[in-house]
Write a protein that holds these residues in place. Sequence first.
Motif, PDB file in Angstrom:
ATOM      1  N   SER A  24       0.839  -1.194   0.000  1.00  0.00           N
ATOM      2  CA  SER A  24       0.000   0.000   0.000  1.00  0.00           C
ATOM      3  C   SER A  24       0.874   1.244   0.000  1.00  0.00           C
ATOM      4  O   SER A  24       1.957   1.260   0.601  1.00  0.00           O
ATOM      5  CB  SER A  24      -0.929   0.006   1.215  1.00  0.00           C
ATOM      6  N   VAL A  25       0.403   2.302  -0.679  1.00  0.00           N
ATOM      7  CA  VAL A  25       1.111   3.582  -0.721  1.00  0.00           C
ATOM      8  C   VAL A  25       0.078   4.696  -0.735  1.00  0.00           C
ATOM      9  O   VAL A  25      -1.027   4.530  -1.259  1.00  0.00           O
ATOM     10  CB  VAL A  25       2.009   3.686  -1.976  1.00  0.00           C
ATOM     11  N   ASP A  26       0.424   5.840  -0.121  1.00  0.00           N
ATOM     12  CA  ASP A  26      -0.456   7.004  -0.196  1.00  0.00           C
ATOM     13  C   ASP A  26       0.376   8.262  -0.006  1.00  0.00           C
ATOM     14  O   ASP A  26       1.504   8.206   0.527  1.00  0.00           O
ATOM     15  CB  ASP A  26      -1.573   6.937   0.840  1.00  0.00           C
ATOM     16  N   CYS A  27      -0.171   9.388  -0.429  1.00  0.00           N
ATOM     17  CA  CYS A  27       0.531  10.667  -0.393  1.00  0.00           C
ATOM     18  C   CYS A  27      -0.284  11.711   0.347  1.00  0.00           C
ATOM     19  O   CYS A  27      -1.510  11.768   0.206  1.00  0.00           O
ATOM     20  CB  CYS A  27       0.802  11.183  -1.811  1.00  0.00           C
ATOM     21  N   GLY A  28       0.400  12.551   1.129  1.00  0.00           N
ATOM     22  CA  GLY A  28      -0.204  13.735   1.703  1.00  0.00           C
ATOM     23  C   GLY A  28       0.200  14.938   0.877  1.00  0.00           C
ATOM     24  O   GLY A  28       0.655  14.803  -0.265  1.00  0.00           O
ATOM     25  N   LEU A  29       0.043  16.126   1.426  1.00  0.00           N
ATOM     26  CA  LEU A  29       0.480  17.318   0.696  1.00  0.00           C
ATOM     27  C   LEU A  29       1.976  17.296   0.457  1.00  0.00           C
ATOM     28  O   LEU A  29       2.445  17.561  -0.646  1.00  0.00           O
ATOM     29  CB  LEU A  29       0.101  18.575   1.485  1.00  0.00           C
ATOM     30  N   PHE A  30       2.751  16.989   1.510  1.00  0.00           N
ATOM     31  CA  PHE A  30       4.201  17.057   1.417  1.00  0.00           C
ATOM     32  C   PHE A  30       4.878  15.787   1.915  1.00  0.00           C
ATOM     33  O   PHE A  30       6.050  15.828   2.276  1.00  0.00           O
ATOM     34  CB  PHE A  30       4.723  18.258   2.219  1.00  0.00           C
ATOM     35  N   HIS A  31       4.188  14.667   1.978  1.00  0.00           N
ATOM     36  CA  HIS A  31       4.840  13.438   2.425  1.00  0.00           C
ATOM     37  C   HIS A  31       4.234  12.229   1.735  1.00  0.00           C
ATOM     38  O   HIS A  31       3.167  12.302   1.125  1.00  0.00           O
ATOM     39  CB  HIS A  31       4.765  13.306   3.951  1.00  0.00           C
ATOM     40  N   THR A  32       4.951  11.110   1.846  1.00  0.00           N
ATOM     41  CA  THR A  32       4.533   9.847   1.236  1.00  0.00           C
ATOM     42  C   THR A  32       4.797   8.721   2.226  1.00  0.00           C
ATOM     43  O   THR A  32       5.792   8.759   2.956  1.00  0.00           O
ATOM     44  CB  THR A  32       5.309   9.581  -0.075  1.00  0.00           C
TER      45      THR A  32
END
Length: 427
Positions: free
Chosen positions: A175-183
């Motif tokens: 699983s992978v996901d991204c925030g505004l400035f992080h992963t």
Amino acid sequence: MMSAAIDDLGSLWMWGNFPEPQKDKSIESEFSLTSSCSPIPIWNFHGHTVVKVACGNEHVVALVTAGEGYKGSDLVCYSWGGNSHGQLGLGDRQSRQYPEVIEPFNSDAPWTVYEVACGAFHTALLAQKSPSETLESVCWTFGQGDNGQLGQGTTQSMLSPEPVKGLPRNAFLISVDCGLFHTSVVSSAGDVWSWGMEKGLGLCPEASYSGPDAGDASLPLLIPCAGLYGPKFPEPVQVVCGAAHTILLADAGYKMWSWGRGWSGVLGNGKMIDCYSPTMALWPPLDADFREQSVKDGGDKSGAEKKPEDVVELERKLSMAAEDVRLLQSKLSLMERYASILHGATFGKPFEERDIPASLRGGGSFDIAKEWENMLESLDRGKLVRLEMFYRSMLAGVKDKLLKKRIQEILLESQSSLPSESTQRNK
């Protein structure tokens, strides 16, 4: 400002402010967003099956079958929309009004993408080699890198997909996901990595707490699971990122951990403060079993049998106990916030459970003089200098307040010793 959904037939729908693809690639036009308050079908993939989709601020990435049906490994990765930072992975910064294949992941490429995620202006993909005798997977990132969100050890943007080299090749990422400035990514073995920077917010727990960049990391940082379950997270299911916080669902869905910005209680741990290390969320709710049982029993349907008095009394006591627990959690959160402010002002770093003195952990007597001496012995020169600066500043503040108080007292004494206005007039 956009939403996307895939229906049970594999068709893509979008609404909000989104880049609606042109139906004809040959038509050239300037990039723009379509505004719609209701879902609109995206017909560009008619005859194919859309399997995954992710949205950024202005761009979209989708996994679509090469043929009509989904066979498990025949996926092609498309992107379209805004491309000011190279977030489409097409090798340039030109925006696209028509879905284009990200070339490293076309139907003839050795890599098959199986997970997609978008940050505001960056993209992360999970891919594996096919065919392959081993379950080798790689995380690829591209787009804006100003905050280290690409995990490449730099703050440069990437116009084409690049593998994140700081992750082990023998780990299968699920699983992978991204925030505004992080992963964030998680492996099947229970290892979690995060990277990204937002000036000391603590997006990446256990990063160095030195200077203004506490909790920042431009390379993948392994996040340990503290407590009884550590160092790995048990049976991970999925990792998801908000703008500046991360949630990990694990233990086959029965436990959640969270960290990052805690505004508005988004971490689900009963607090509204930032958290610099993974803490367990309050899941499932205390009354979840009773709510589920109520549904099974048919709720308040007419004609339903009344519950025995002992069951009603038990539920009443459990409800009162749950309310007491919530009250205690609220008080504990307030005390922790106060302790965190004092600790942060004194030592220049967030308060953590490991900072609690050993004598208090064991529940024995607490010798504050001895604990203070032990703490001073454990500090390095930099921390001692910072501690000295703090106490000098505090002492100067106290002296300033004492001086102001003394001046006020002198003024009051002098005013009281002056003759009254009527006495002056008579004289």
